[in-house]
Design a protein around this motif. Structure first.
Motif, PDB file in Angstrom:
ATOM      1  N   THR A   1       0.800  -1.226   0.000  1.00  0.00           N
ATOM      2  CA  THR A   1       0.000   0.000   0.000  1.00  0.00           C
ATOM      3  C   THR A   1       0.833   1.276   0.000  1.00  0.00           C
ATOM      4  O   THR A   1       0.281   2.371   0.103  1.00  0.00           O
ATOM      5  CB  THR A   1      -0.931   0.037   1.232  1.00  0.00           C
ATOM      6  N   THR A   2       2.147   1.138  -0.140  1.00  0.00           N
ATOM      7  CA  THR A   2       3.034   2.294  -0.038  1.00  0.00           C
ATOM      8  C   THR A   2       4.326   2.062  -0.818  1.00  0.00           C
ATOM      9  O   THR A   2       4.720   0.912  -1.040  1.00  0.00           O
ATOM     10  CB  THR A   2       3.369   2.584   1.448  1.00  0.00           C
ATOM     11  N   ASN A   3       4.975   3.144  -1.183  1.00  0.00           N
ATOM     12  CA  ASN A   3       6.314   3.053  -1.782  1.00  0.00           C
ATOM     13  C   ASN A   3       7.400   3.126  -0.720  1.00  0.00           C
ATOM     14  O   ASN A   3       8.573   2.970  -1.026  1.00  0.00           O
ATOM     15  CB  ASN A   3       6.528   4.177  -2.804  1.00  0.00           C
ATOM     16  N   ASP A   4       7.003   3.367   0.530  1.00  0.00           N
ATOM     17  CA  ASP A   4       7.963   3.402   1.626  1.00  0.00           C
ATOM     18  C   ASP A   4       8.525   1.993   1.822  1.00  0.00           C
ATOM     19  O   ASP A   4       7.784   1.012   1.768  1.00  0.00           O
ATOM     20  CB  ASP A   4       7.263   3.880   2.906  1.00  0.00           C
ATOM     21  N   ASP A   5       9.840   1.902   2.064  1.00  0.00           N
ATOM     22  CA  ASP A   5      10.465   0.588   2.236  1.00  0.00           C
ATOM     23  C   ASP A   5      10.240  -0.009   3.621  1.00  0.00           C
ATOM     24  O   ASP A   5      10.594  -1.159   3.863  1.00  0.00           O
ATOM     25  CB  ASP A   5      11.963   0.667   1.938  1.00  0.00           C
ATOM     26  N   LEU A   6       9.644   0.771   4.536  1.00  0.00           N
ATOM     27  CA  LEU A   6       9.302   0.297   5.881  1.00  0.00           C
ATOM     28  C   LEU A   6      10.514  -0.290   6.610  1.00  0.00           C
ATOM     29  O   LEU A   6      10.409  -1.292   7.325  1.00  0.00           O
ATOM     30  CB  LEU A   6       8.145  -0.709   5.812  1.00  0.00           C
ATOM     31  N   LYS A   7      11.683   0.324   6.401  1.00  0.00           N
ATOM     32  CA  LYS A   7      12.928  -0.148   7.025  1.00  0.00           C
ATOM     33  C   LYS A   7      12.790  -0.210   8.536  1.00  0.00           C
ATOM     34  O   LYS A   7      12.203   0.652   9.161  1.00  0.00           O
ATOM     35  CB  LYS A   7      14.085   0.762   6.645  1.00  0.00           C
TER      36      LYS A   7
ATOM     37  N   PRO B   1       8.756  -5.016  10.832  1.00  0.00           N
ATOM     38  CA  PRO B   1       8.558  -6.409  10.391  1.00  0.00           C
ATOM     39  C   PRO B   1       8.109  -6.495   8.925  1.00  0.00           C
ATOM     40  O   PRO B   1       8.188  -7.562   8.317  1.00  0.00           O
ATOM     41  CB  PRO B   1       7.449  -6.925  11.314  1.00  0.00           C
ATOM     42  N   TYR B   2       7.650  -5.375   8.373  1.00  0.00           N
ATOM     43  CA  TYR B   2       7.072  -5.369   7.024  1.00  0.00           C
ATOM     44  C   TYR B   2       8.042  -4.839   5.966  1.00  0.00           C
ATOM     45  O   TYR B   2       7.639  -4.537   4.841  1.00  0.00           O
ATOM     46  CB  TYR B   2       5.789  -4.531   7.023  1.00  0.00           C
ATOM     47  N   GLU B   3       9.303  -4.754   6.287  1.00  0.00           N
ATOM     48  CA  GLU B   3      10.307  -4.158   5.408  1.00  0.00           C
ATOM     49  C   GLU B   3      10.283  -4.786   4.009  1.00  0.00           C
ATOM     50  O   GLU B   3      10.177  -6.007   3.855  1.00  0.00           O
ATOM     51  CB  GLU B   3      11.699  -4.326   6.023  1.00  0.00           C
ATOM     52  N   ALA B   4      10.398  -3.910   2.998  1.00  0.00           N
ATOM     53  CA  ALA B   4      10.401  -4.363   1.606  1.00  0.00           C
ATOM     54  C   ALA B   4      11.639  -5.219   1.337  1.00  0.00           C
ATOM     55  O   ALA B   4      12.746  -4.863   1.734  1.00  0.00           O
ATOM     56  CB  ALA B   4      10.375  -3.165   0.664  1.00  0.00           C
TER      57      ALA B   4
ATOM     58  N   GLU C   1       1.065   1.378  13.858  1.00  0.00           N
ATOM     59  CA  GLU C   1       2.022   0.525  14.580  1.00  0.00           C
ATOM     60  C   GLU C   1       3.468   0.771  14.132  1.00  0.00           C
ATOM     61  O   GLU C   1       4.388   0.727  14.935  1.00  0.00           O
ATOM     62  CB  GLU C   1       1.630  -0.937  14.355  1.00  0.00           C
ATOM     63  N   VAL C   2       3.661   1.040  12.846  1.00  0.00           N
ATOM     64  CA  VAL C   2       5.018   1.240  12.319  1.00  0.00           C
ATOM     65  C   VAL C   2       5.330   2.710  12.058  1.00  0.00           C
ATOM     66  O   VAL C   2       6.391   3.042  11.537  1.00  0.00           O
ATOM     67  CB  VAL C   2       5.260   0.409  11.036  1.00  0.00           C
ATOM     68  N   GLY C   3       4.386   3.592  12.397  1.00  0.00           N
ATOM     69  CA  GLY C   3       4.621   5.022  12.247  1.00  0.00           C
ATOM     70  C   GLY C   3       4.665   5.502  10.805  1.00  0.00           C
ATOM     71  O   GLY C   3       5.315   6.499  10.496  1.00  0.00           O
ATOM     72  N   LEU C   4       3.958   4.817   9.917  1.00  0.00           N
ATOM     73  CA  LEU C   4       3.903   5.233   8.516  1.00  0.00           C
ATOM     74  C   LEU C   4       2.955   6.420   8.382  1.00  0.00           C
ATOM     75  O   LEU C   4       1.782   6.337   8.784  1.00  0.00           O
ATOM     76  CB  LEU C   4       3.425   4.083   7.619  1.00  0.00           C
ATOM     77  N   SER C   5       3.449   7.483   7.816  1.00  0.00           N
ATOM     78  CA  SER C   5       2.634   8.675   7.615  1.00  0.00           C
ATOM     79  C   SER C   5       1.477   8.364   6.667  1.00  0.00           C
ATOM     80  O   SER C   5       1.640   7.639   5.680  1.00  0.00           O
ATOM     81  CB  SER C   5       3.509   9.789   7.034  1.00  0.00           C
TER      82      SER C   5
END
Length: 164
Positions: free
Chosen positions: A81-87, A90-93, A128-132
């Motif tokens: 749902t995002t282009n963020d790599d979620l570094k 637990p959901y990191e690309a 939970e992961v602080g994704l804007s």
């Protein structure tokens, strides 16, 4: 003989009207509501989900049926749902996602904009992961709880599908 023919024709006309009122679109209206659940991290499985959504929409259209399809992302589904790599989450690309991200994003956007699929992201997972919120793809609605959204849709007669 004339009376018998007249009765037969009346019966036939009545039967024809009765059958016409049972068109496939009317009989299946309640079944033309589907909710897909994505809580996994595998891009190939997610691709299969998008293909399945397209296939079910094509079927309903071929039967001249109205369809309402929802797609709910929870947990690992956040990755799609995002282009963020979620570094650092637990959901990191991973490599598999990075290689297919643009293709998968394009297919999702097409389902939203062209096919009318309603897409929801669990806000609890996002938070939970602080994704804007502004990093979530356009057209995706935030829902307080993804699993609650699925339960609500099921209580409204939506069929639950999850690609394995």
């Amino acid at each position: 003989m004339k009376t018998l023919t007249k009765r037969f024709m009346t019966l036939l006309a009545g039967l024809t009207l009765a059958l016409a009122s049972l068109t496939p679109a009317q009989a299946a209206d309640e079944g033309a509501k589907v909710v897909y659940h994505v809580d996994f991290n595998d891009p190939t499985r997610y691709s299969a989900t998008l293909t399945s959504i397209n296939n079910i929409l094509n079927f309903y259209e071929s039967e001249l049926m109205e369809a309402e399809v929802h797609l709910v992302f929870v947990g690992y589904g956040l990755r799609f749902t995002t282009n963020d790599d979620l570094k650092g989450t637990p959901y990191e690309a991973d490599k598999a996602l990075l290689e297919r991200r643009e293709e998968l994003k394009g297919r999702l956007q097409s389902l939203i904009k062209v096919r009318g699929v309603k897409v929801h992201l669990c806000d609890k997972t996002r938070d939970e992961v602080g994704l804007s919120k502004d990093k979530v793809y356009d057209g995706i609605q935030l829902t307080p709880s993804g699993v609650a959204k699925i339960a609500i849709l099921q209580s409204e007669g939506f069929a639950y599908l999850k690609i394995q």
